[in-house]
Design a protein around this motif. Sequence first.
Motif, PDB file in Angstrom:
ATOM      1  N   ASP A 292       0.838  -1.204   0.000  1.00 29.31           N
ATOM      2  CA  ASP A 292       0.000   0.000   0.000  1.00 29.31           C
ATOM      3  C   ASP A 292       0.878   1.262   0.000  1.00 29.31           C
ATOM      4  O   ASP A 292       1.996   1.247   0.519  1.00 29.31           O
ATOM      5  CB  ASP A 292      -0.841  -0.006   1.300  1.00 29.31           C
ATOM      6  CG  ASP A 292      -2.142   0.779   1.196  1.00 29.31           C
ATOM      7  OD1 ASP A 292      -2.166   1.807   0.517  1.00 29.31           O
ATOM      8  OD2 ASP A 292      -3.118   0.346   1.835  1.00 29.31           O
TER       9      ASP A 292
ATOM     10  N   ASP B 199      -2.986   3.079   6.479  1.00 29.86           N
ATOM     11  CA  ASP B 199      -4.389   2.767   6.828  1.00 29.86           C
ATOM     12  C   ASP B 199      -4.545   2.469   8.321  1.00 29.86           C
ATOM     13  O   ASP B 199      -5.195   1.505   8.733  1.00 29.86           O
ATOM     14  CB  ASP B 199      -4.916   1.600   5.959  1.00 29.86           C
ATOM     15  CG  ASP B 199      -5.066   1.998   4.490  1.00 29.86           C
ATOM     16  OD1 ASP B 199      -5.072   3.207   4.188  1.00 29.86           O
ATOM     17  OD2 ASP B 199      -5.164   1.096   3.637  1.00 29.86           O
TER      18      ASP B 199
ATOM     19  N   ASP C 277      -3.323  -3.320  -2.106  1.00 25.44           N
ATOM     20  CA  ASP C 277      -3.961  -2.060  -2.491  1.00 25.44           C
ATOM     21  C   ASP C 277      -3.210  -1.580  -3.730  1.00 25.44           C
ATOM     22  O   ASP C 277      -2.003  -1.308  -3.657  1.00 25.44           O
ATOM     23  CB  ASP C 277      -3.828  -1.066  -1.323  1.00 25.44           C
ATOM     24  CG  ASP C 277      -4.477   0.279  -1.590  1.00 25.44           C
ATOM     25  OD1 ASP C 277      -4.593   0.669  -2.766  1.00 25.44           O
ATOM     26  OD2 ASP C 277      -4.841   0.958  -0.606  1.00 25.44           O
TER      27      ASP C 277
HETATM   28 MN   LIG Z   1      -5.063   0.846   1.566  1.00 19.30          MN
END
Ligand SMILES: [Mn+2]
Length: 307
Positions: free
Chosen positions: A128, A132, A231
């Motif tokens: 990612d 997050d 992601d």
């Molecule tokens: Mn993410």
Amino acid sequence: MPRRYPPVSIFGVPTDVGAGTRGASMGPEALRVAGLGEALAARGVDVVDAGDVVGPKNPWRGPQAGYRHLDEVVAWNRGVFEASSGILGEGRMPVMLGGDHCLAIGSIAAVADHCRRAGRALRVLWLDAHTDFNTSTITPSGNVHGMPVACLCGIGPEALTGIGGHVPAIVPAQVRQLGIRSVDQDEKRLVKEHRLDIYDMRYIDEVGMKRAMEQALQDLAPDTHLHVSFDVDILDPTIAPGTGTPIPGGVNYREAQLIMEMIADTGLLGSLDIVEVNPALDARNATAELAVDLVESLFGKSTLMRD
Ligand SMILES: [Mn+2]
Ligand SMILES: NC(=[NH2+])NCCC[C@H](N)C(=O)O
Ligand SMILES: [Mn+2]
């Protein structure tokens, strides 16, 4: 030698309730149209498409008490938890087609529950641009796709931290985050406080992807379950424009292939999320097609003469 993979069930989760830009709800279909199922079958994987999880529509409201669409996010994650648990119970590998990244709460809670029952170690590889790890009090947006790692580690609303019945579902020591280059101010403090193991882009620039991945994959037991939460915004936006929160300076095509090839080499892949593909922002489905290309490598397709 070509590696044998366990049977796979792909399932779609067509929602963007956790995001601040609409369109990730079309991700599952984009990945199917890009040929994900066919690509896995062509690699000799026993793959079925279990269809889509069903959930509430996106009410498209602003944040309330620090969360956008919390009730809807909970409803979708319950569906994901059920779907993933069912597939794991059949002895198959769940491959979740998102949808935005809030859905990893349900998928990883299911995997954590499964591993706990089986007495197996779990390692989560979080690919990612973002950590997050936000909470309702520090989030700049209220978007729950910026909070799943915190929720899984027990920090968040009970309706989300408790989705798998065990709080916390996982601990930070089980997580490795790779490709990170966008962390909000207070979020930085929180990831440090919780000692998340982060391989950010600066580190990857300095030591190279090979060493970063070797470290992220260190100390896996022969029976560790490896969950990959992919992601697509880990990728540089020039090669993957179809995503809602693009951040410049992402991993390039060869680095991304190396990530997937090195995971494949472990032989421990147990479950996978493919999230944040947003066809409304894409260029002729290029991001979904690149994701499929990378997933082929994750399932052992090599660009080198190693088979
Ligand atoms: Mn993410
Ligand atoms: N899964 C994602 N794309 N997350 C983006 C999060 C962006 C930002 N940190 C936020 O919390 O709003
Ligand atoms: Mn992201």
